[in-house]
Design a protein around this motif. Sequence first.
Motif, short mmCIF file in Angstrom:
data_model
loop_
_atom_site.label_atom_id
_atom_site.label_comp_id
_atom_site.label_asym_id
_atom_site.label_seq_id
_atom_site.Cartn_x
_atom_site.Cartn_y
_atom_site.Cartn_z
N THR A 17 -19.43 18.13 23.67
CA THR A 17 -19.88 16.74 23.65
C THR A 17 -18.79 15.80 24.16
O THR A 17 -19.05 14.87 24.93
CB THR A 17 -20.30 16.33 22.23
OG1 THR A 17 -21.37 17.17 21.79
CG2 THR A 17 -20.73 14.89 22.17
N ALA A 18 -17.56 16.05 23.74
CA ALA A 18 -16.45 15.22 24.17
C ALA A 18 -16.25 15.29 25.68
O ALA A 18 -15.96 14.28 26.34
CB ALA A 18 -15.16 15.63 23.45
N ALA A 19 -16.43 16.47 26.25
CA ALA A 19 -16.28 16.63 27.70
C ALA A 19 -17.37 15.84 28.44
O ALA A 19 -17.09 15.16 29.44
CB ALA A 19 -16.34 18.11 28.06
N LEU A 20 -18.60 15.94 27.96
CA LEU A 20 -19.68 15.20 28.60
C LEU A 20 -19.52 13.70 28.44
O LEU A 20 -19.91 12.91 29.31
CB LEU A 20 -21.03 15.65 28.03
CG LEU A 20 -21.55 16.99 28.53
CD1 LEU A 20 -22.86 17.34 27.84
CD2 LEU A 20 -21.77 16.95 30.04
N ARG A 21 -18.93 13.29 27.31
CA ARG A 21 -18.74 11.85 27.08
C ARG A 21 -17.81 11.25 28.15
O ARG A 21 -17.92 10.07 28.47
CB ARG A 21 -18.16 11.63 25.68
CG ARG A 21 -18.20 10.17 25.22
CD ARG A 21 -17.62 10.03 23.82
NE ARG A 21 -18.37 10.81 22.85
CZ ARG A 21 -19.51 10.42 22.28
NH1 ARG A 21 -20.01 9.24 22.60
NH2 ARG A 21 -20.13 11.18 21.40
N THR A 22 -16.91 12.04 28.69
CA THR A 22 -16.01 11.51 29.72
C THR A 22 -16.75 11.18 31.01
O THR A 22 -16.22 10.47 31.87
CB THR A 22 -14.89 12.53 30.04
OG1 THR A 22 -15.46 13.71 30.64
CG2 THR A 22 -14.11 12.91 28.80
N LEU A 23 -17.98 11.68 31.15
CA LEU A 23 -18.77 11.39 32.35
C LEU A 23 -19.59 10.11 32.22
O LEU A 23 -20.14 9.63 33.21
CB LEU A 23 -19.72 12.56 32.64
CG LEU A 23 -19.06 13.90 32.98
CD1 LEU A 23 -20.15 14.96 33.20
CD2 LEU A 23 -18.18 13.77 34.20
N VAL A 24 -19.69 9.56 31.01
CA VAL A 24 -20.49 8.35 30.80
C VAL A 24 -19.86 7.19 31.55
O VAL A 24 -18.70 6.84 31.34
CB VAL A 24 -20.60 8.03 29.29
CG1 VAL A 24 -21.33 6.70 29.09
CG2 VAL A 24 -21.34 9.14 28.56
N ASN A 25 -20.64 6.60 32.45
CA ASN A 25 -20.21 5.45 33.26
C ASN A 25 -18.90 5.76 34.00
O ASN A 25 -18.03 4.90 34.15
CB ASN A 25 -20.03 4.21 32.38
CG ASN A 25 -20.00 2.94 33.22
OD1 ASN A 25 -20.48 2.90 34.35
ND2 ASN A 25 -19.43 1.88 32.66
N ASN A 26 -18.80 6.99 34.48
CA ASN A 26 -17.62 7.43 35.23
C ASN A 26 -18.01 7.54 36.71
O ASN A 26 -18.87 8.35 37.06
CB ASN A 26 -17.15 8.77 34.69
CG ASN A 26 -15.83 9.21 35.31
OD1 ASN A 26 -15.42 8.73 36.36
ND2 ASN A 26 -15.16 10.14 34.64
N PRO A 27 -17.38 6.75 37.58
CA PRO A 27 -17.78 6.80 39.00
C PRO A 27 -17.44 8.12 39.68
O PRO A 27 -18.03 8.46 40.72
CB PRO A 27 -16.99 5.63 39.63
CG PRO A 27 -15.86 5.36 38.69
CD PRO A 27 -16.36 5.72 37.33
N GLN A 28 -16.53 8.89 39.09
CA GLN A 28 -16.17 10.17 39.70
C GLN A 28 -17.35 11.13 39.66
O GLN A 28 -17.95 11.36 38.61
CB GLN A 28 -14.98 10.78 38.97
CG GLN A 28 -14.44 12.03 39.67
CD GLN A 28 -13.19 12.55 38.98
OE1 GLN A 28 -12.99 12.34 37.79
NE2 GLN A 28 -12.33 13.23 39.74
N PHE A 29 -17.72 11.65 40.79
CA PHE A 29 -18.83 12.60 40.97
C PHE A 29 -20.20 11.96 40.73
O PHE A 29 -21.22 12.65 40.80
CB PHE A 29 -18.69 13.82 40.03
CG PHE A 29 -17.37 14.52 40.13
CD1 PHE A 29 -16.91 15.01 41.36
CD2 PHE A 29 -16.58 14.70 39.01
CE1 PHE A 29 -15.70 15.66 41.45
CE2 PHE A 29 -15.36 15.35 39.11
CZ PHE A 29 -14.91 15.83 40.33
N SER A 30 -20.26 10.67 40.43
CA SER A 30 -21.57 10.05 40.19
C SER A 30 -22.33 9.95 41.51
O SER A 30 -21.73 9.86 42.59
CB SER A 30 -21.40 8.66 39.57
OG SER A 30 -20.89 7.74 40.53
N ASP A 31 -23.64 9.96 41.41
CA ASP A 31 -24.46 9.85 42.61
C ASP A 31 -25.59 8.82 42.45
O ASP A 31 -26.52 8.79 43.24
CB ASP A 31 -25.06 11.22 42.98
CG ASP A 31 -25.84 11.85 41.84
OD1 ASP A 31 -25.95 11.22 40.76
OD2 ASP A 31 -26.34 12.98 42.00
#
Length: 300
Positions: A17-31
């Motif tokens: 869960t903590a790893a996925l939380r780092t992707l929230v509103n993260n422009p890196q790799f976002s599409d």
Amino acid sequence: MAGPCSARLQGDLAAFTAALRTLVNNPQFSDVMFVVGREQQKVFAHRCVLACRCQAFRGMLGPAPVGSQDSPSSIPPQGPFILGNVQPEVFLAVIEFLYTNSVTLNSHIALEVLTSSVEYGLQDLCKLCVKFIKDTLSVEQVCEALQAAVTYGQADLQQHCLAFIEGCTAAVVRTQGFRELSDVVLARVLRSDRLAVDELDLVQAVREWAHVSSAVLERPVPEVAALPVRELRLPLLAPSELVSLESYNQQDLLIPVENIAAAWRAHALRKGSGVPSRLCRPRRGTRPRDHHRHLEPHAK
């Protein structure tokens, strides 16, 4: 020879869960990008996560059917997607849930996150919002919560809010939220026998609510108040109180003349003749009047 064995083993959920939380509103790799609220805040996300977690986003982000007017090809819309009617904090709470299956709530956004959870068809998020709202309910927010519960068909939350209102009615009727209830929801509140407030105070609270609603809706006081007024228990008032009520009523016509006449008739006949029994039944907070002993047998 024994056959091959198989098992599904679970790793550390907290770390996942903590790893996925780092992707929230993260422009890196976002599409995909959303432009949210009046602030036009940019929110970054990943199509695959949103689409696999939410049918509404799958429809929004996926390609339109080949040959449709919106998109004649199978290429998905590129955005950015404009969401002007939602607060960024509310939208980010929804995104957080989609990525982590958990949500960070506070009393300022919980009701709006509940609204979004219904709009996006996220039942698990809806349940989390309802639990948080029930656990943190306050006098100032209970009417707004009840209105939302009725609007979105949350029966459990409705019952919880009504029980809360019954416990501290005198304080609730003085709140801004009470004055902003719809006529349907206010009538539902007034049907309760367990309101902890005297009927005369309820009449005054409904009068104040009606004047606010009349101004907001630009409709006459008697029209906006027609439904709630039916639930006022006028036969419970003493004769002197009815006289004062008639005087006030000449100014705004809040209560139909026939309702007041029925209350006088109950006094004259020393019973609730012709009046629905529920309107002769004292509430939990009704102050005793001498004539109530004539009405109570009728109520039974």
